[in-house]
Motif scaffolding. Structure first.
Motif, mmCIF file in Angstrom:
data_model
loop_
_atom_site.group_PDB
_atom_site.id
_atom_site.type_symbol
_atom_site.label_atom_id
_atom_site.label_comp_id
_atom_site.label_asym_id
_atom_site.label_seq_id
_atom_site.Cartn_x
_atom_site.Cartn_y
_atom_site.Cartn_z
ATOM 1 N N VAL A 129 6.569 5.591 -16.001
ATOM 2 C CA VAL A 129 5.796 5.069 -14.876
ATOM 3 C C VAL A 129 4.323 5.328 -15.149
ATOM 4 O O VAL A 129 3.874 6.469 -15.166
ATOM 5 N N LYS A 130 3.589 4.246 -15.366
ATOM 6 C CA LYS A 130 2.159 4.350 -15.661
ATOM 7 C C LYS A 130 1.397 3.292 -14.869
ATOM 8 O O LYS A 130 1.902 2.206 -14.627
ATOM 9 N N TYR A 131 0.173 3.645 -14.507
ATOM 10 C CA TYR A 131 -0.699 2.684 -13.845
ATOM 11 C C TYR A 131 -1.175 1.672 -14.877
ATOM 12 O O TYR A 131 -1.713 2.046 -15.915
ATOM 13 N N ARG A 132 -0.938 0.412 -14.588
ATOM 14 C CA ARG A 132 -1.315 -0.657 -15.523
ATOM 15 C C ARG A 132 -2.152 -1.721 -14.823
ATOM 16 O O ARG A 132 -2.011 -2.904 -15.100
ATOM 17 N N GLY A 133 -3.008 -1.282 -13.894
ATOM 18 C CA GLY A 133 -3.906 -2.227 -13.236
ATOM 19 C C GLY A 133 -3.407 -2.759 -11.903
ATOM 20 O O GLY A 133 -4.113 -3.498 -11.236
ATOM 21 N N ASP A 134 -2.199 -2.413 -11.511
ATOM 22 C CA ASP A 134 -1.631 -2.882 -10.243
ATOM 23 C C ASP A 134 -1.178 -1.665 -9.436
ATOM 24 O O ASP A 134 -0.116 -1.103 -9.686
ATOM 25 N N LEU A 135 -2.015 -1.277 -8.476
ATOM 26 C CA LEU A 135 -1.758 -0.058 -7.702
ATOM 27 C C LEU A 135 -0.462 -0.151 -6.905
ATOM 28 O O LEU A 135 0.312 0.803 -6.862
ATOM 29 N N ALA A 136 -0.215 -1.295 -6.286
ATOM 30 C CA ALA A 136 0.996 -1.461 -5.477
ATOM 31 C C ALA A 136 2.245 -1.320 -6.348
ATOM 32 O O ALA A 136 3.212 -0.651 -5.968
ATOM 33 N N ARG A 137 2.220 -1.921 -7.509
ATOM 34 C CA ARG A 137 3.369 -1.852 -8.415
ATOM 35 C C ARG A 137 3.582 -0.419 -8.907
ATOM 36 O O ARG A 137 4.703 0.085 -8.931
ATOM 37 N N PHE A 138 2.486 0.229 -9.316
ATOM 38 C CA PHE A 138 2.594 1.616 -9.774
ATOM 39 C C PHE A 138 3.192 2.492 -8.675
ATOM 40 O O PHE A 138 4.106 3.268 -8.924
ATOM 41 N N ASN A 139 2.677 2.370 -7.464
ATOM 42 C CA ASN A 139 3.138 3.199 -6.349
ATOM 43 C C ASN A 139 4.626 2.972 -6.069
ATOM 44 O O ASN A 139 5.382 3.914 -5.865
ATOM 45 N N ALA A 140 5.039 1.707 -6.074
ATOM 46 C CA ALA A 140 6.451 1.392 -5.827
ATOM 47 C C ALA A 140 7.344 1.966 -6.929
ATOM 48 O O ALA A 140 8.374 2.584 -6.653
ATOM 49 N N GLU A 197 1.180 14.815 -1.305
ATOM 50 C CA GLU A 197 1.404 13.966 -0.122
ATOM 51 C C GLU A 197 0.099 13.343 0.354
ATOM 52 O O GLU A 197 0.081 12.203 0.825
ATOM 53 N N LYS A 198 -1.007 14.072 0.226
ATOM 54 C CA LYS A 198 -2.326 13.551 0.605
ATOM 55 C C LYS A 198 -2.702 12.397 -0.321
ATOM 56 O O LYS A 198 -3.230 11.378 0.117
ATOM 57 N N LEU A 199 -2.391 12.536 -1.603
ATOM 58 C CA LEU A 199 -2.661 11.450 -2.556
ATOM 59 C C LEU A 199 -1.835 10.209 -2.211
ATOM 60 O O LEU A 199 -2.335 9.087 -2.273
ATOM 61 N N TYR A 200 -0.564 10.431 -1.849
ATOM 62 C CA TYR A 200 0.279 9.307 -1.443
ATOM 63 C C TYR A 200 -0.341 8.607 -0.229
ATOM 64 O O TYR A 200 -0.348 7.381 -0.141
ATOM 65 N N GLU A 201 -0.842 9.402 0.696
ATOM 66 C CA GLU A 201 -1.465 8.855 1.908
ATOM 67 C C GLU A 201 -2.694 8.011 1.557
ATOM 68 O O GLU A 201 -2.882 6.924 2.103
ATOM 69 N N TYR A 202 -3.525 8.496 0.628
ATOM 70 C CA TYR A 202 -4.708 7.729 0.204
ATOM 71 C C TYR A 202 -4.298 6.371 -0.368
ATOM 72 O O TYR A 202 -4.895 5.340 -0.063
ATOM 73 N N VAL A 203 -3.283 6.383 -1.220
ATOM 74 C CA VAL A 203 -2.835 5.136 -1.853
ATOM 75 C C VAL A 203 -2.244 4.195 -0.807
ATOM 76 O O VAL A 203 -2.547 3.000 -0.793
ATOM 77 N N GLU A 204 -1.407 4.718 0.070
ATOM 78 C CA GLU A 204 -0.813 3.877 1.123
ATOM 79 C C GLU A 204 -1.895 3.270 2.008
ATOM 80 O O GLU A 204 -1.813 2.096 2.384
ATOM 81 N N THR A 205 -2.909 4.052 2.349
ATOM 82 C CA THR A 205 -4.012 3.558 3.177
ATOM 83 C C THR A 205 -4.764 2.446 2.455
ATOM 84 O O THR A 205 -5.091 1.421 3.056
ATOM 85 N N GLU A 206 -5.027 2.637 1.167
ATOM 86 C CA GLU A 206 -5.717 1.617 0.377
ATOM 87 C C GLU A 206 -4.886 0.339 0.298
ATOM 88 O O GLU A 206 -5.411 -0.770 0.460
ATOM 89 N N LEU A 207 -3.595 0.476 0.075
ATOM 90 C CA LEU A 207 -2.730 -0.707 -0.009
ATOM 91 C C LEU A 207 -2.651 -1.431 1.329
ATOM 92 O O LEU A 207 -2.658 -2.669 1.378
ATOM 93 N N GLU A 208 -2.602 -0.681 2.409
ATOM 94 C CA GLU A 208 -2.580 -1.280 3.747
ATOM 95 C C GLU A 208 -3.892 -2.009 4.028
ATOM 96 O O GLU A 208 -3.888 -3.118 4.564
ATOM 97 N N TYR A 209 -5.012 -1.405 3.641
ATOM 98 C CA TYR A 209 -6.323 -2.036 3.819
ATOM 99 C C TYR A 209 -6.388 -3.359 3.047
ATOM 100 O O TYR A 209 -6.844 -4.374 3.574
ATOM 101 N N ARG A 210 -5.920 -3.349 1.810
ATOM 102 C CA ARG A 210 -5.920 -4.572 0.993
ATOM 103 C C ARG A 210 -5.053 -5.662 1.635
ATOM 104 O O ARG A 210 -5.413 -6.833 1.629
ATOM 105 N N HIS A 211 -3.923 -5.239 2.148
ATOM 106 C CA HIS A 211 -3.013 -6.198 2.781
ATOM 107 C C HIS A 211 -3.684 -6.846 3.996
ATOM 108 O O HIS A 211 -3.654 -8.071 4.150
ATOM 109 N N LYS A 212 -4.290 -6.039 4.849
ATOM 110 C CA LYS A 212 -4.974 -6.566 6.040
ATOM 111 C C LYS A 212 -6.127 -7.482 5.644
ATOM 112 O O LYS A 212 -6.333 -8.530 6.263
#
Length: 159
Positions: free
Chosen positions: A55-66, A119-134
């Motif tokens: 599991v590596k970040y390859r330019g797609d944050l949502a995919r990496f997180n999932a 868990e704080k890092l997960y929260e940051y990523v989830e917040t960023e993904l939610e912001y992008r979605h909105k």
């Protein structure tokens, strides 16, 4: 049903039971098969480790997180939270949109009293993904409104 080591083990035990005039039960047979295919702890740890490394970040944050969370669910032996923290952080640091918040986070850990917190890092990523979605939804709604308005104006002959 069984082959290889499992079949040999079953035949051996069946022969022993046959001498005593008994038959082997299905549960006994299944236990032998399970035992032959059991993965020992060190092998399972290696499988888990390789899964995590894949599991590596390859330019797609949502995919990496999932992918990250899917692998965590499947792990038999979850690594220590400090290892997960450093591994996850190393990957998400590559995301330019998270640079500022991660710098602030690092400053709090290094100079403040904050503890490393995956868990704080997960929260940051989830917040960023939610912001992008909105943001994407707003953009699509705006484009739809503009397209609808231009279509309406064209039908009215005022465009």
């Amino acid at each position: 049903i069984a082959s290889g080591k499992a079949a040999r083990e079953i035949r051996k035990i069946e022969a022993e039971l046959e001498r005593d005039g008994r038959l082997m039960g299905g549960r006994e047979m299944m236990r032998i098969i399970y035992d032959c295919f059991e993965i020992n702890l060190s092998d399972q740890l290696m499988v888990d480790w390789k899964d995590m490394q894949a599991v590596k970040y390859r330019g797609d944050l949502a995919r990496f997180n999932a992918e990250w969370h899917e692998v965590l669910i499947d792990l038999t032996h979850k690594p220590d939270d400090n290892i997960l923290h450093d591994w996850y952080k190393e990957n998400i640091e590559k995301e330019s949109e998270l640079k500022l918040i991660l710098q602030h986070y690092e400053r709090e850990v290094v100079f403040g009293n904050a503890q490393k917190d995956v868990e704080k890092l997960y929260e940051y990523v989830e917040t960023e993904l939610e912001y992008r979605h909105k943001k994407r939804i707003k953009k699509e709604a705006y484009q739809g409104t503009v397209a609808a308005a231009s279509g309406f104006l064209q039908r009215q002959g005022t465009w």
